[in-house]
Write an enzyme that holds these catalytic residues in place. Structure first.
Site, PDB file in Angstrom:
ATOM      1  N   SER A  52       5.754   0.616  -6.394  1.00  0.00           N
ATOM      2  CA  SER A  52       5.680  -0.600  -5.880  1.00  0.00           C
ATOM      3  C   SER A  52       6.353  -1.865  -6.313  1.00  0.00           C
ATOM      4  CB  SER A  52       4.091  -0.848  -5.562  1.00  0.00           C
ATOM      5  OG  SER A  52       3.440  -1.495  -6.682  1.00  0.00           O
ATOM      6  N   TYR A  53       6.883  -1.518  -7.379  1.00  0.00           N
ATOM      7  CA  TYR A  53       7.839  -2.754  -8.055  1.00  0.00           C
ATOM      8  C   TYR A  53       9.117  -2.946  -7.249  1.00  0.00           C
ATOM      9  CZ  TYR A  53       4.849  -2.993 -12.003  1.00  0.00           C
ATOM     10  OH  TYR A  53       3.718  -3.251 -13.113  1.00  0.00           O
ATOM     11  N   SER A  54       9.379  -3.992  -6.548  1.00  0.00           N
ATOM     12  CA  SER A  54      10.407  -4.075  -5.743  1.00  0.00           C
ATOM     13  C   SER A  54      10.753  -2.986  -4.606  1.00  0.00           C
ATOM     14  CB  SER A  54      11.715  -4.306  -6.664  1.00  0.00           C
ATOM     15  OG  SER A  54      11.703  -5.548  -7.397  1.00  0.00           O
TER      16      SER A  54
END
Length: 324
Positions: A52-54
């Site tokens: 889910s990071y960026s």
């Protein structure tokens, strides 16, 4: 750089792990690659990310960074957070896990993930369902070991019990929040990890920047997570946290030590911690955290720093027993 064994896995990792939450957001690709290179120069072989990071971009950038040194890298990523608008594009169901591990492998340009974390606890999915999916992934060789991030001690313990009973792959590593103003992990999570021989990588050693020297009761920077992001502003909103920052800043000033370096050194000095996760928006911030490697944290110094904040009550709330 010192290296430590992750639980009972035999895998050796650097005492600092680099977290890539800034990749593709605060740090563009070139900045991210520069920080990755600096970490490798410092001896870091442990890198943490999440799908889910960026919105997947962090995994893509990290995948490019590790392309020529994959076998020298210990890699983690995570699953749970929403990855789309569909009602099933989230959580820890077998369906979501099986879809997202393939997406992570593709973005990371690798054939396996060393430690695959469930990012949060899922109240909608039975643990047995999640653990069986992770066990299947381990059998397939797509992950080497499962882990848990942001789970309470009772949830981790329950999962370990189910895994033992059903002969499933157990969590071998956990990832709790831990810093000078957020010490709840000391009460049950870290003792559990020590008892069950789990690896521990702690995140947010700087408290979202609170312990970086830029914050205090009457001190606020122009930009930073605590200024720009409501999640972090809410997490550290209590005035007592800023009072701790004041005392910590004064302690660091007296000793001529950068607050960020000492905050990281304090977090990774707990005997149950395998590695502390550091992050940065740019190389300058990274250098401050890397200075932690040059500090010798004695037990006396750790006790002095710990005394600057509130020690959490014991799990039973029988505070008198801590005096024995």
């Amino acid at each position: 750089m010192k290296y430590r064994t992750v639980g009972k896995t035999g895998i050796q990792v650097s005492q600092l792990c680099f977290g890539t939450m800034s990749f593709g957001k605060d740090a563009d690709k070139e900045t991210a690659k520069a920080m990755f290179t600096r970490c490798r120069e410092a001896g870091i072989n442990f890198f943490d990310t999440a799908n889910s990071y960026s919105k997947g971009r962090a995994e893509e950038i990290l995948g490019e960074c590790i392309r020529d040194c994959r076998d020298e890298i210990v890699l983690t990523t995570k699953v749970y957070n929403p990855m789309g608008t569909d009602v099933n594009a989230r959580g820890l169901s077998r369906r979501h896990i099986m879809l997202e591990v393939e997406n992570s492998l593709r973005r990371l340009k690798t054939d396996r993930i060393d430690f695959y974390f469930v990012h949060h606890f899922d109240q909608l999915t039975p643990m047995e369902e999640t653990l069986r999916a992770l066990d299947d992934l381990q059998f397939q060789g797509k992950i080497l070991y499962p882990g848990a991030s942001n789970w309470a001690a009772w949830q981790i313990a329950k999962a370990l019990g189910i895994a033992a009973k059903e002969q499933l792959a157990r969590f071998e590593i956990i990832q709790p929040m831990y810093n000078l103003v957020k010490r709840q992990a000391e009460v049950e999570i870290l003792p559990l990890a020590q008892s069950e021989e789990l690896g521990v990588i702690t995140y947010s050693p700087l408290g979202g920047g609170l312990l970086s020297g830029k914050y205090g009761t009457n001190l606020r920077p122009v930009q930073g997570r605590l200024v720009e992001q409501k999640q972090y502003a809410d997490r550290y909103a209590d005035r007592v946290n800023y009072e701790v920052a004041d005392r910590f800043n004064a302690y660091c000033k007296e000793r001529g030590v950068h607050p960020a370096a000492l905050a990281v050194a304090w977090a990774m000095s707990h005997p149950s911690v395998t590695a502390a996760i550091i992050g940065a928006r740019n190389p300058e911030q990274l250098e401050c955290s890397l200075q932690a490697l040059e500090l010798h944290m004695t037990q006396e110094m750790r006790s002095e720093i710990s005394a600057l904040s509130i020690t959490p009550a014991p799990a039973t709330d029988r505070s008198e027993e801590t005096l024995r």
